[in-house]
Structure formats: structure tokens, C-alpha cells
Write a protein that holds these residues in place. Structure first.
Motif, PDB file in Angstrom:
ATOM      1  N   GLY A  76      74.669   9.692  41.780  1.00 46.92           N
ATOM      2  CA  GLY A  76      74.161   8.958  42.796  1.00 46.92           C
ATOM      3  C   GLY A  76      74.849   7.470  42.200  1.00 46.92           C
ATOM      4  N   ALA A  77      75.414   7.298  41.291  1.00 51.82           N
ATOM      5  CA  ALA A  77      76.076   6.054  40.998  1.00 51.82           C
ATOM      6  C   ALA A  77      76.916   5.701  42.203  1.00 51.82           C
ATOM      7  CB  ALA A  77      77.098   6.046  39.734  1.00 51.82           C
ATOM      8  N   ARG A  78      76.751   4.293  42.359  1.00 51.98           N
ATOM      9  CA  ARG A  78      77.796   3.886  43.658  1.00 51.98           C
ATOM     10  C   ARG A  78      78.305   2.539  43.071  1.00 51.98           C
ATOM     11  NH1 ARG A  78      73.659   3.681  48.711  1.00 51.98           N
ATOM     12  NH2 ARG A  78      73.858   5.845  49.613  1.00 51.98           N
ATOM     13  N   TYR A  79      79.619   2.366  43.557  1.00 49.73           N
ATOM     14  CA  TYR A  79      80.296   1.179  43.014  1.00 49.73           C
ATOM     15  C   TYR A  79      81.305   0.875  43.914  1.00 49.73           C
ATOM     16  CZ  TYR A  79      82.701   4.915  40.869  1.00 49.73           C
ATOM     17  OH  TYR A  79      83.182   6.175  40.577  1.00 49.73           O
ATOM     18  N   PHE A  80      81.983  -0.363  43.880  1.00 49.33           N
ATOM     19  CA  PHE A  80      83.161  -0.587  44.824  1.00 49.33           C
ATOM     20  C   PHE A  80      84.333  -0.544  44.111  1.00 49.33           C
ATOM     21  CE2 PHE A  80      80.195  -2.849  47.534  1.00 49.33           C
ATOM     22  CZ  PHE A  80      80.915  -2.925  48.599  1.00 49.33           C
ATOM     23  N   GLN A  81      85.419   0.069  44.578  1.00 53.36           N
ATOM     24  CA  GLN A  81      86.545   0.540  44.094  1.00 53.36           C
ATOM     25  C   GLN A  81      87.629  -0.491  44.245  1.00 53.36           C
ATOM     26  OE1 GLN A  81      86.886   4.067  46.456  1.00 53.36           O
ATOM     27  NE2 GLN A  81      86.999   5.075  44.585  1.00 53.36           N
ATOM     28  N   GLU A  82      87.644  -1.222  45.433  1.00 51.19           N
ATOM     29  CA  GLU A  82      88.191  -2.520  45.741  1.00 51.19           C
ATOM     30  C   GLU A  82      87.330  -3.661  46.181  1.00 51.19           C
ATOM     31  OE1 GLU A  82      92.015  -0.071  47.746  1.00 51.19           O
ATOM     32  OE2 GLU A  82      90.190  -0.519  48.939  1.00 51.19           O
ATOM     33  N   VAL A  83      87.830  -5.009  45.985  1.00 49.18           N
ATOM     34  CA  VAL A  83      86.981  -5.774  46.139  1.00 49.18           C
ATOM     35  C   VAL A  83      87.624  -7.078  46.794  1.00 49.18           C
ATOM     36  CG1 VAL A  83      85.084  -7.646  45.487  1.00 49.18           C
ATOM     37  CG2 VAL A  83      85.097  -5.259  44.427  1.00 49.18           C
ATOM     38  N   ALA A  84      88.110  -6.752  48.139  1.00 54.61           N
ATOM     39  CA  ALA A  84      89.099  -7.662  48.645  1.00 54.61           C
ATOM     40  C   ALA A  84      88.522  -7.976  49.988  1.00 54.61           C
ATOM     41  CB  ALA A  84      90.576  -6.921  48.464  1.00 54.61           C
ATOM     42  N   PRO A  85      87.727  -8.854  50.308  1.00 50.01           N
ATOM     43  CA  PRO A  85      87.008  -9.088  51.381  1.00 50.01           C
ATOM     44  C   PRO A  85      87.856  -9.171  52.735  1.00 50.01           C
ATOM     45  CG  PRO A  85      86.229 -10.163  49.627  1.00 50.01           C
ATOM     46  CD  PRO A  85      87.384  -9.671  48.942  1.00 50.01           C
ATOM     47  N   GLY A  86      87.640  -8.320  53.740  1.00 53.86           N
ATOM     48  CA  GLY A  86      88.327  -8.460  54.880  1.00 53.86           C
ATOM     49  C   GLY A  86      89.687  -7.566  54.883  1.00 53.86           C
ATOM     50  N   VAL A  87      89.977  -7.089  53.843  1.00 48.32           N
ATOM     51  CA  VAL A  87      91.240  -6.422  53.423  1.00 48.32           C
ATOM     52  C   VAL A  87      91.125  -5.057  53.034  1.00 48.32           C
ATOM     53  CG1 VAL A  87      93.590  -6.381  52.433  1.00 48.32           C
ATOM     54  CG2 VAL A  87      92.541  -8.531  53.127  1.00 48.32           C
ATOM     55  N   ALA A  88      90.199  -4.882  51.937  1.00 46.14           N
ATOM     56  CA  ALA A  88      90.311  -3.686  51.313  1.00 46.14           C
ATOM     57  C   ALA A  88      88.859  -3.645  50.636  1.00 46.14           C
ATOM     58  CB  ALA A  88      91.439  -3.147  50.209  1.00 46.14           C
ATOM     59  N   MET A  89      88.000  -2.893  51.071  1.00 49.57           N
ATOM     60  CA  MET A  89      86.606  -2.737  50.401  1.00 49.57           C
ATOM     61  C   MET A  89      86.110  -1.185  50.200  1.00 49.57           C
ATOM     62  SD  MET A  89      85.606  -5.801  49.953  1.00 49.57           S
ATOM     63  CE  MET A  89      83.854  -5.799  49.855  1.00 49.57           C
ATOM     64  N   ASP A  90      87.025  -0.445  49.699  1.00 52.32           N
ATOM     65  CA  ASP A  90      86.541   0.988  49.542  1.00 52.32           C
ATOM     66  C   ASP A  90      85.809   0.927  48.262  1.00 52.32           C
ATOM     67  OD1 ASP A  90      88.573   1.617  51.377  1.00 52.32           O
ATOM     68  OD2 ASP A  90      89.697   2.699  49.962  1.00 52.32           O
ATOM     69  N   ARG A  91      84.594   1.961  48.514  1.00 47.56           N
ATOM     70  CA  ARG A  91      83.646   2.102  47.780  1.00 47.56           C
ATOM     71  C   ARG A  91      83.310   3.655  47.353  1.00 47.56           C
ATOM     72  NH1 ARG A  91      79.251  -0.139  51.919  1.00 47.56           N
ATOM     73  NH2 ARG A  91      79.124   1.726  53.350  1.00 47.56           N
ATOM     74  N   ALA A  92      82.593   3.900  46.094  1.00 47.80           N
ATOM     75  CA  ALA A  92      82.465   5.366  45.800  1.00 47.80           C
ATOM     76  C   ALA A  92      81.233   5.463  45.356  1.00 47.80           C
ATOM     77  CB  ALA A  92      83.310   5.542  44.573  1.00 47.80           C
ATOM     78  N   GLU A  93      80.777   7.043  45.875  1.00 51.04           N
ATOM     79  CA  GLU A  93      79.277   7.358  45.203  1.00 51.04           C
ATOM     80  C   GLU A  93      79.508   8.697  44.802  1.00 51.04           C
ATOM     81  OE1 GLU A  93      74.582   8.488  46.998  1.00 51.04           O
ATOM     82  OE2 GLU A  93      76.516   7.769  48.515  1.00 51.04           O
ATOM     83  N   HIS A  94      78.866   9.056  43.627  1.00 52.76           N
ATOM     84  CA  HIS A  94      78.912  10.361  42.972  1.00 52.76           C
ATOM     85  C   HIS A  94      77.957  11.120  43.430  1.00 52.76           C
ATOM     86  CE1 HIS A  94      80.632   8.255  38.834  1.00 52.76           C
ATOM     87  NE2 HIS A  94      81.108   7.984  39.956  1.00 52.76           N
ATOM     88  N   ILE A  95      78.309  12.110  44.104  1.00 52.72           N
ATOM     89  CA  ILE A  95      77.618  13.108  44.935  1.00 52.72           C
ATOM     90  C   ILE A  95      77.185  14.441  44.401  1.00 52.72           C
ATOM     91  CG2 ILE A  95      77.718  11.586  46.916  1.00 52.72           C
ATOM     92  CD1 ILE A  95      79.606  14.047  48.306  1.00 52.72           C
ATOM     93  N   ALA A  96      78.132  15.002  43.613  1.00 52.80           N
ATOM     94  CA  ALA A  96      77.750  16.347  42.861  1.00 52.80           C
ATOM     95  C   ALA A  96      78.644  16.664  41.571  1.00 52.80           C
ATOM     96  CB  ALA A  96      78.621  17.172  43.915  1.00 52.80           C
ATOM     97  N   ALA A  97      78.296  17.344  40.712  1.00 53.75           N
ATOM     98  CA  ALA A  97      78.955  17.478  39.446  1.00 53.75           C
ATOM     99  C   ALA A  97      78.610  19.049  38.739  1.00 53.75           C
ATOM    100  CB  ALA A  97      78.120  16.523  38.525  1.00 53.75           C
ATOM    101  N   ASP A  98      79.318  19.279  37.767  1.00 57.88           N
ATOM    102  CA  ASP A  98      79.332  20.625  37.240  1.00 57.88           C
ATOM    103  C   ASP A  98      79.527  21.857  37.880  1.00 57.88           C
ATOM    104  OD1 ASP A  98      79.112  18.973  34.642  1.00 57.88           O
ATOM    105  OD2 ASP A  98      76.881  18.960  35.069  1.00 57.88           O
ATOM    106  N   LEU A  99      80.244  21.782  38.958  1.00 55.82           N
ATOM    107  CA  LEU A  99      80.770  22.873  39.784  1.00 55.82           C
ATOM    108  C   LEU A  99      81.998  23.410  39.635  1.00 55.82           C
ATOM    109  CD1 LEU A  99      79.387  21.233  43.039  1.00 55.82           C
ATOM    110  CD2 LEU A  99      78.217  22.804  41.510  1.00 55.82           C
ATOM    111  N   SER A 100      82.278  24.580  40.072  1.00 56.89           N
ATOM    112  CA  SER A 100      83.638  25.164  39.920  1.00 56.89           C
ATOM    113  C   SER A 100      84.202  25.674  41.057  1.00 56.89           C
ATOM    114  CB  SER A 100      83.780  26.150  38.784  1.00 56.89           C
ATOM    115  OG  SER A 100      82.726  27.234  39.418  1.00 56.89           O
ATOM    116  N   SER A 101      85.663  25.742  41.211  1.00 53.73           N
ATOM    117  CA  SER A 101      86.121  26.460  42.391  1.00 53.73           C
ATOM    118  C   SER A 101      87.222  26.872  42.389  1.00 53.73           C
ATOM    119  CB  SER A 101      85.871  25.464  43.774  1.00 53.73           C
ATOM    120  OG  SER A 101      86.543  26.342  44.774  1.00 53.73           O
ATOM    121  N   GLU A 102      88.356  27.093  43.125  1.00 57.60           N
ATOM    122  CA  GLU A 102      89.867  27.515  42.978  1.00 57.60           C
ATOM    123  C   GLU A 102      90.594  26.749  43.971  1.00 57.60           C
ATOM    124  OE1 GLU A 102      92.593  31.335  42.608  1.00 57.60           O
ATOM    125  OE2 GLU A 102      90.503  31.566  42.309  1.00 57.60           O
TER     126      GLU A 102
END
Length: 246
Positions: free
Chosen positions: A172-198
């Protein structure tokens, strides 16, 4: 079980949450305690290792083989031996941070599509990896045609964001990865954890999923999967194939 199936399962679970979540108005953190950080250009974040000489290779051949992707895409991420000093104002004082340069080279059907040089540094107190900007060259027919998305902390209103948090991976954590108004405003949200795959590079345990979006295009969504020690292993249709360690 295939990775995409597991991702759909995780998304299905999220849809079972109360309807209020569909209109989630929680804000994304855009202010960070930069003054508390002793920044380093080499880091030990388990999901985002900054080790010079490290090289990770990705492709979407599985997606192409399943008929879901029309073009072959390849990505190489190299942690370079080079650094870049970035000067910005922290707590009212001009501060220079030495960042590590991480180069990403993308090709489409064997043709160069983009080269970006990204600037990262790890906060010693928290192991949060901060993103200080990037240089971007976008190619068509072997010629640079654009630098779209290029930004640098300390220039104009641009400030560092967090590319990957340290410590515990908090859902559920949410935060901006880029803080460049009007140019780059990517942001992230943690949505899953402790899983496995190949993936093509082998079996992965304990992976976590981050959904990325941007304030500049509310419909844009992408998914990235990280594994402890391995770092990024899935970037939408791209899967890790192998890593060259320093």
C-alpha cells in the motif's frame, strides 16, 4: 503456474476489496527527508542493487512466442563505473550528491530505440534508493530524434524521488519516483509481496510487485516485479534472462 496468471490472480484479489478502494484517494508521498541521508553511489538495497559492473539482460520472447507481442524487445541495464555529481538545495543549503549512473539500452526488433543514463544514490540511514534524474536519447533509424522525459534534480523545480524503498516492503505504500513537474512524474505503489514464480532467468522466490503510473497520464499503468538479491526481474512483458555480476 505462469507469471502472468499469478499477476492476474493478485489483481483479482485486489478487486475483492471494498468498493471504496476503487476510488482510493490516498496521496503519493512527494516530500522526502533528504537532509537525514548520507548518500552513497554504491548500495545494498535488496531489490535495487547499485553495484558497479552489474549487468542485467531482459527480453519479451515469451510474450512473442505466445502471440501477445508483435515486436521483439530487449533491454540491458548496466550499473556503470561512472558517477555524476548533482547539486540541489537541501534544508536551505546547496548540497552536492554523487550519484551512480545506471545505463538502460532498449532495442525493438534489433533496432536501437532508446538509451537512458539514470542517476541514483542510496540513503545510508534507510537504504532507500533515490532517483536524481536521467539523460534520454530516443532513436529512430539510428538517429536521435528526442530527449523526451529528461530531467535533473536541482534544475527548475525538479527534486529527487524514490525509485525503491529500503527496509520492509510495505503493501500500500505510495510515493513519487520522479518529481519534475510537467516533465517526469512517475510514481509507485506496492501492490503484492512474498510471492514466487519462474522467469527465463530461473525460479524466483519472495518477489514483490510495484505498479507504476504517472501524474502526467492518468491512464498509464505498468507493472514491475523485483526479487531479493536479483533486483528487477519483470518489467511488463520483459523478463530477466541473465545477470552478469561484477
Amino acid at each position: 503456474m505462469k507469471l502472468q496468471s499469478m499477476l492476474l490472480g493478485a489483481l483479482a484479489l485486489s478487486l475483492l476489496q471494498p468498493a471504496a478502494l476503487a476510488k482510493d484517494k490516498r496521496e503519493y508521498t512527494d516530500g522526502f527527508p533528504l537532509g537525514e541521508c548520507d548518500f552513497a553511489s554504491v548500495g545494498e538495497n535488496q531489490y535495487f542493487p547499485l553495484q558497479p559492473g552489474r549487468e542485467a539482460h531482459f527480453n519479451n520472447l515469451q510474450c512473442v512466442a505466445e502471440g501477445e507481442c508483435a515486436e521483439v524487445e530487449e533491454l540491458v541495464i548496466r550499473v556503470l563505473n561512472d558517477t555524476r555529481d548533482v547539486t540541489l538545495t537541501i534544508n536551505g543549503e546547496a548540497t552536492t550528491v554523487t550519484t551512480r549512473i545506471v545505463e538502460e539500452v532498449e532495442t525493438v526488433d534489433g533496432q536501437l530505440a532508446e538509451i537512458s543514463r539514470n542517476f541514483f544514490a542510496e540513503c545510508g540511514a534507510t537504504q532507500d534508493v533515490y532517483y536524481f534524474g536521467e539523460e534520454v536519447d530516443i532513436y529512430q533509424a539510428g538517429v536521435v530524434v528526442s530527449h523526451e522525459g529528461e530531467w535533473l534534480a536541482g534544475t527548475g523545480a525538479a527534486l529527487p524521488g524514490i525509485i525503491m524503498s529500503g527496509g520492509a516492503f510495505l503493501l500500500g505504500a505510495r510515493y513519487f519516483q520522479e518529481v519534475a513537474p510537467g516533465v517526469a512524474m512517475d510514481r509507485a505503489e506496492h501492490i503484492a509481496a512474498d510471492l514466487s514464480s519462474e522467469v527465463a532467468g530461473g525460479a524466483m522466490e519472495g518477489w514483490v510487485e510495484v505498479e507504476e503510473s504517472t501524474e502526467l497520464d492518468k491512464k498509464s499503468r505498468s507493472s514491475k516485479i523485483y526479487c531479493p538479491g536479483a533486483g528487477l526481474v519483470v518489467d511488463d512483458d520483459l523478463e530477466l534472462t541473465f545477470v552478469l555480476e561484477p
